[in-house]
Design a protein around this motif. Sequence first.
Motif, short mmCIF file in Angstrom:
data_model
loop_
_atom_site.label_atom_id
_atom_site.label_comp_id
_atom_site.label_asym_id
_atom_site.label_seq_id
_atom_site.Cartn_x
_atom_site.Cartn_y
_atom_site.Cartn_z
N ARG A 68 1.22 -1.34 0.24
CA ARG A 68 -0.18 -0.12 -0.01
C ARG A 68 0.82 1.50 -0.40
O ARG A 68 1.74 1.42 0.59
N ASP A 72 -2.33 5.08 1.43
CA ASP A 72 -3.28 4.47 2.23
C ASP A 72 -3.57 3.55 3.10
O ASP A 72 -4.09 3.26 3.96
N GLU A 79 -10.13 3.23 7.38
CA GLU A 79 -10.56 2.60 5.88
C GLU A 79 -11.86 1.49 6.42
O GLU A 79 -12.45 1.31 6.52
N ARG A 85 -14.26 7.43 0.65
CA ARG A 85 -12.89 7.12 -0.15
C ARG A 85 -12.33 8.68 0.41
O ARG A 85 -11.20 9.26 0.80
N GLU A 89 -9.16 10.23 2.97
CA GLU A 89 -8.12 11.27 2.00
C GLU A 89 -7.79 11.97 2.58
O GLU A 89 -6.35 12.29 2.32
#
Length: 237
Positions: A68, A72, A79, A85, A89
Motif C-alpha cells: 500500500r 493508503d 478505511e 474514500r 483521503e
Amino acid sequence: MSYEFPAGRVTSIVGPSGCGKSTLLLILRGLLEASEGEVRFLYGAGREPGPPPAMATVWQSFNLLPWRTVLDNVAFGLELSGLDRAAREERAREAIRAVELAGFEGHYPGQLSGGMKQRVGLARGLVMRPDILFLDEPFGALDAQTRLYLQEQLAAIIERDGRTAILVTHSIEEAIFLGDQVLVMTARPGRVAASLEVGLPRPRGLDVQKSPRFGELFDTIYGLLRDEVRKAMLERL
C-alpha cells in the motif's frame, strides 16, 4: 497506589528493560487485561467514570503494509472504520502534511527511509484524531540525528493540538523533552517509584536541554534508575 494521566498533557514512562513499561501501556490501551487493579476514565468536573475514549498507538516497529502507498497506509484505519474514500483521503493528506511528508503520498514503504517510515506510522495514529495517543518507543529504532528531528516534530504536533499522550521510552532525555510529567519505574516486578513534574515551558526546542531544570531532572531520574538498571542487568546474567 494509583496514578493519573491528566488530559491534555504528555506522560512519559521510563524504566529498566523488562520492567513492564510496554505491558503497562497495553493495559492502559485496553489490549491486555490487568492481573489486578483497574483502569478508569474519568470525565467532567465531577470526575465520573465513563467509557474509554478514542485511542491510537504508534509502535516502535513500523508495521506498514508494503503493498500500500503512504496515502493508503495512513488511511487504513479510517478505511476499516467505514469512512468513505474521499473523506479518508482528505484526512490522510492532512496527517501526512502534519508530519512533513507531503509529496510522498504515492510512494511505497520500500522506497522510504527509516525516519520517513516512522513518520508514516505517526501520521497513521494522528489521522484517527484520538483523544489519547500512545507512543511505545516510537523512535527507538532510528539513528540519533533522525530521532532528534522527529522528537522536535512530535513536540510541535503535541503542542499545537494540546493532545493527551502517553510515551514509553528508554531515553531519559526524550522523556523530559516530550513530557509534562515523568513516571519512573523500578526493575521487575515493575512499580512506579516516582512521579515527577517536568515544569519546562512550551513550546520546546532542543535548546531546552541546556537549561538547569532539564539537567536537574536528568540527574534525579538517572539517580532513581541507576540501581534499578543494575538489578535488571543482573537478572539477565
